[in-house]
Design an enzyme around this catalytic site. Structure first.
Site, PDB file in Angstrom:
ATOM      1  N   TYR A   1     -16.087  16.449  -5.446  1.00 15.17           N
ATOM      2  CA  TYR A   1     -16.230  15.203  -6.221  1.00 15.17           C
ATOM      3  C   TYR A   1     -17.648  14.653  -6.055  1.00 15.17           C
ATOM      4  O   TYR A   1     -18.310  14.267  -7.018  1.00 15.17           O
ATOM      5  CB  TYR A   1     -15.184  14.198  -5.750  1.00 15.17           C
ATOM      6  CG  TYR A   1     -15.031  12.984  -6.651  1.00 15.17           C
ATOM      7  CD1 TYR A   1     -14.279  13.051  -7.817  1.00 15.17           C
ATOM      8  CD2 TYR A   1     -15.630  11.772  -6.321  1.00 15.17           C
ATOM      9  CE1 TYR A   1     -14.127  11.931  -8.634  1.00 15.17           C
ATOM     10  CE2 TYR A   1     -15.488  10.654  -7.133  1.00 15.17           C
ATOM     11  CZ  TYR A   1     -14.733  10.736  -8.281  1.00 15.17           C
ATOM     12  OH  TYR A   1     -14.592   9.632  -9.091  1.00 15.17           O
TER      13      TYR A   1
ATOM     14  N   LYS B   1     -20.384  14.169  -9.064  1.00 16.73           N
ATOM     15  CA  LYS B   1     -20.864  12.844  -9.474  1.00 16.73           C
ATOM     16  C   LYS B   1     -22.367  12.684  -9.251  1.00 16.73           C
ATOM     17  O   LYS B   1     -23.042  12.032 -10.039  1.00 16.73           O
ATOM     18  CB  LYS B   1     -20.064  11.749  -8.768  1.00 16.73           C
ATOM     19  CG  LYS B   1     -18.579  11.718  -9.179  1.00 16.73           C
ATOM     20  CD  LYS B   1     -18.397  11.501 -10.684  1.00 16.73           C
ATOM     21  CE  LYS B   1     -16.952  11.337 -11.082  1.00 16.73           C
ATOM     22  NZ  LYS B   1     -16.776  11.075 -12.531  1.00 16.73           N
TER      23      LYS B   1
HETATM   24  N1  NAD Z   1     -10.785   4.635 -10.524  1.00 22.42           N
HETATM   25  C1  NAD Z   1     -11.791   4.667  -9.687  1.00 22.42           C
HETATM   26  O1  NAD Z   1     -11.751   4.063  -8.600  1.00 22.42           O
HETATM   27  C2  NAD Z   1     -13.049   5.407 -10.071  1.00 22.42           C
HETATM   28  C3  NAD Z   1     -14.195   5.194  -9.279  1.00 22.42           C
HETATM   29  C4  NAD Z   1     -15.352   5.853  -9.628  1.00 22.42           C
HETATM   30  C5  NAD Z   1     -15.387   6.705 -10.720  1.00 22.42           C
HETATM   31  N2  NAD Z   1     -14.263   6.903 -11.449  1.00 22.42           N
HETATM   32  C6  NAD Z   1     -14.345   7.824 -12.584  1.00 22.42           C
HETATM   33  O2  NAD Z   1     -13.834   7.211 -13.745  1.00 22.42           O
HETATM   34  C7  NAD Z   1     -13.379   8.222 -14.638  1.00 22.42           C
HETATM   35  C8  NAD Z   1     -11.988   7.865 -15.121  1.00 22.42           C
HETATM   36  O3  NAD Z   1     -11.097   7.929 -14.020  1.00 22.42           O
HETATM   37  P1  NAD Z   1      -9.835   6.969 -13.833  1.00 22.42           P
HETATM   38  O4  NAD Z   1     -10.004   6.314 -12.544  1.00 22.42           O
HETATM   39  O5  NAD Z   1      -9.625   6.151 -15.052  1.00 22.42           O
HETATM   40  O6  NAD Z   1      -8.701   8.075 -13.657  1.00 22.42           O
HETATM   41  P2  NAD Z   1      -7.350   8.369 -14.467  1.00 22.42           P
HETATM   42  O7  NAD Z   1      -6.736   9.511 -13.740  1.00 22.42           O
HETATM   43  O8  NAD Z   1      -6.565   7.111 -14.651  1.00 22.42           O
HETATM   44  O9  NAD Z   1      -7.863   8.837 -15.895  1.00 22.42           O
HETATM   45  C9  NAD Z   1      -8.515  10.064 -16.102  1.00 22.42           C
HETATM   46  C10 NAD Z   1      -8.066  10.636 -17.443  1.00 22.42           C
HETATM   47  O10 NAD Z   1      -8.768  11.881 -17.632  1.00 22.42           O
HETATM   48  C11 NAD Z   1      -7.840  12.816 -18.142  1.00 22.42           C
HETATM   49  N3  NAD Z   1      -8.266  14.171 -17.833  1.00 22.42           N
HETATM   50  C12 NAD Z   1      -8.115  14.855 -16.664  1.00 22.42           C
HETATM   51  N4  NAD Z   1      -8.611  16.102 -16.787  1.00 22.42           N
HETATM   52  C13 NAD Z   1      -9.069  16.204 -18.063  1.00 22.42           C
HETATM   53  C14 NAD Z   1      -9.681  17.251 -18.801  1.00 22.42           C
HETATM   54  N5  NAD Z   1      -9.905  18.462 -18.265  1.00 22.42           N
HETATM   55  N6  NAD Z   1     -10.048  17.003 -20.082  1.00 22.42           N
HETATM   56  C15 NAD Z   1      -9.815  15.799 -20.644  1.00 22.42           C
HETATM   57  N7  NAD Z   1      -9.225  14.784 -20.005  1.00 22.42           N
HETATM   58  C16 NAD Z   1      -8.853  14.988 -18.727  1.00 22.42           C
HETATM   59  C17 NAD Z   1      -6.504  12.463 -17.499  1.00 22.42           C
HETATM   60  O11 NAD Z   1      -5.424  12.997 -18.233  1.00 22.42           O
HETATM   61  C18 NAD Z   1      -6.558  10.945 -17.501  1.00 22.42           C
HETATM   62  O12 NAD Z   1      -6.010  10.417 -18.686  1.00 22.42           O
HETATM   63  C19 NAD Z   1     -13.454   9.537 -13.874  1.00 22.42           C
HETATM   64  O13 NAD Z   1     -14.632  10.234 -14.248  1.00 22.42           O
HETATM   65  C20 NAD Z   1     -13.536   9.091 -12.430  1.00 22.42           C
HETATM   66  O14 NAD Z   1     -14.167  10.042 -11.614  1.00 22.42           O
HETATM   67  C21 NAD Z   1     -13.096   6.269 -11.148  1.00 22.42           C
END
Ligand code: NAD
Length: 252
Positions: free
Chosen positions: A157, A161
């Site tokens: 991860y 990132k």
């Molecule tokens: N939630 C946090 O605390 C957080 C913090 C930092 C960064 N992020 C980043 O934010 C982004 C969104 O994450 P989130 O927290 O909303 O997670 P989430 O799991 O709620 O949503 C992620 C979505 O991506 C989809 N997905 C997974 N693999 C996929 C693929 N191969 N192709 C297309 N879609 C796919 C999933 O089905 C899901 O709907 C990610 O890039 C994550 O790394 C999240």
């Protein structure tokens, strides 16, 4: 904030969490929203929510780790709405197992890099081809605080990132003269399915992590969406190649 009537945005991973919140926010701001995800049940629900507020959206199943599927997504946006104003590379996953580097699995490495890093590269490459033809465009990559600071037991991860931040800066350098802006948002811990699954795996983390955040709470997906709306708008026109950290002060 002024509404951006008629512009088109693609959001990957739009079925859940941050992607869903951004989809609703862009629809409320009168964008044409092209929704994509691998989870069709979820993405159809988001589409229905947007229809219920008289917003404009279409959806497509897109696995961002498959180049041809991302190409179909960009083609679909252009054939439906005529242009691509904003590309949001949001889809992302964590590893199945949180473990120190020597014990992390090859499977986790391959999967996380394929979605979080290669998927963002595909999205950028294909959006930039179209945006270069149009003569304008705006790309927003969803990176993470883990793309700016060390995070233990999460090597794939972290690598993915940091790569998103690097790709954002490098491509922004190349495409500034083409009238294309590229920025990244680096969220800290924000309520979503991704975060919930991490707490399921290590429940003791939930309260402990919260105490380390100066705001003493996790972020809300709508707070990330607000930043994306601003980055896509005419209120941030001199900004490119940058990272916006939204973390309740955690990185301090
Ligand atoms: N939630 C946090 O605390 C957080 C913090 C930092 C960064 N992020 C980043 O934010 C982004 C969104 O994450 P989130 O927290 O909303 O997670 P989430 O799991 O709620 O949503 C992620 C979505 O991506 C989809 N997905 C997974 N693999 C996929 C693929 N191969 N192709 C297309 N879609 C796919 C999933 O089905 C899901 O709907 C990610 O890039 C994550 O790394 C999240």
């Amino acid at each position: 904030m002024k509404k951006m009537n008629g512009k088109t945005v693609i959001i990957t991973g739009a079925g859940s969490g941050l992607g869903k919140a951004m989809a609703i926010a862009f629809a409320q701001n009168e964008y044409n929203v092209v929704l994509s995800d691998i989870n069709m049940d979820n993405v159809i629900k988001v589409h229905e929510e947007i229809q219920a507020i008289n917003g404009k959206s279409i959806y497509l199943r897109t696995d961002v780790s498959k180049f041809e599927e991302v190409k179909d997504l960009v083609d679909k946006a252009i054939s439906t709405y005529g242009a691509l104003d904003v590309m949001i590379n949001n889809a992302g996953i964590g590893p199945k197992n949180l473990a120190p580097t020597a014990k992390s699995t090859l499977e986790d490495w391959d999967n996380v890099i394929a979605v979080n890093q290669t998927g963002v590269f595909y999205g950028m490459k294909l959006a930039l081809l179209q945006m270069t033809i149009q003569g304008y465009g705006n790309i927003i990559n969803i990176a993470s605080l883990a793309g700016l600071k060390a995070s233990g037991n999460n090597i794939s991860y972290s690598a993915s990132k940091f790569a998103v931040v690097g790709m954002t800066k490098s491509a922004a350098l190349e495409y500034g003269k083409k009238n294309i802006r590229i920025n990244a948002i680096c969220p800290g811990y924000t309520h979503s399915a991704l975060l919930d699954s991490m707490f399921k795996f290590k429940p003791e983390l939930e309260e402990g992590l919260k105490k380390m955040i100066p705001f003493q709470r996790y972020g809300e997906a709508s707070e990330i969406a607000d930043a994306a709306i601003w980055l896509a708008s005419e209120h941030s026109t001199f900004m490119t190649g940058q990272t916006i950290v939204l973390d309740g002060g955690l990185s301090l």
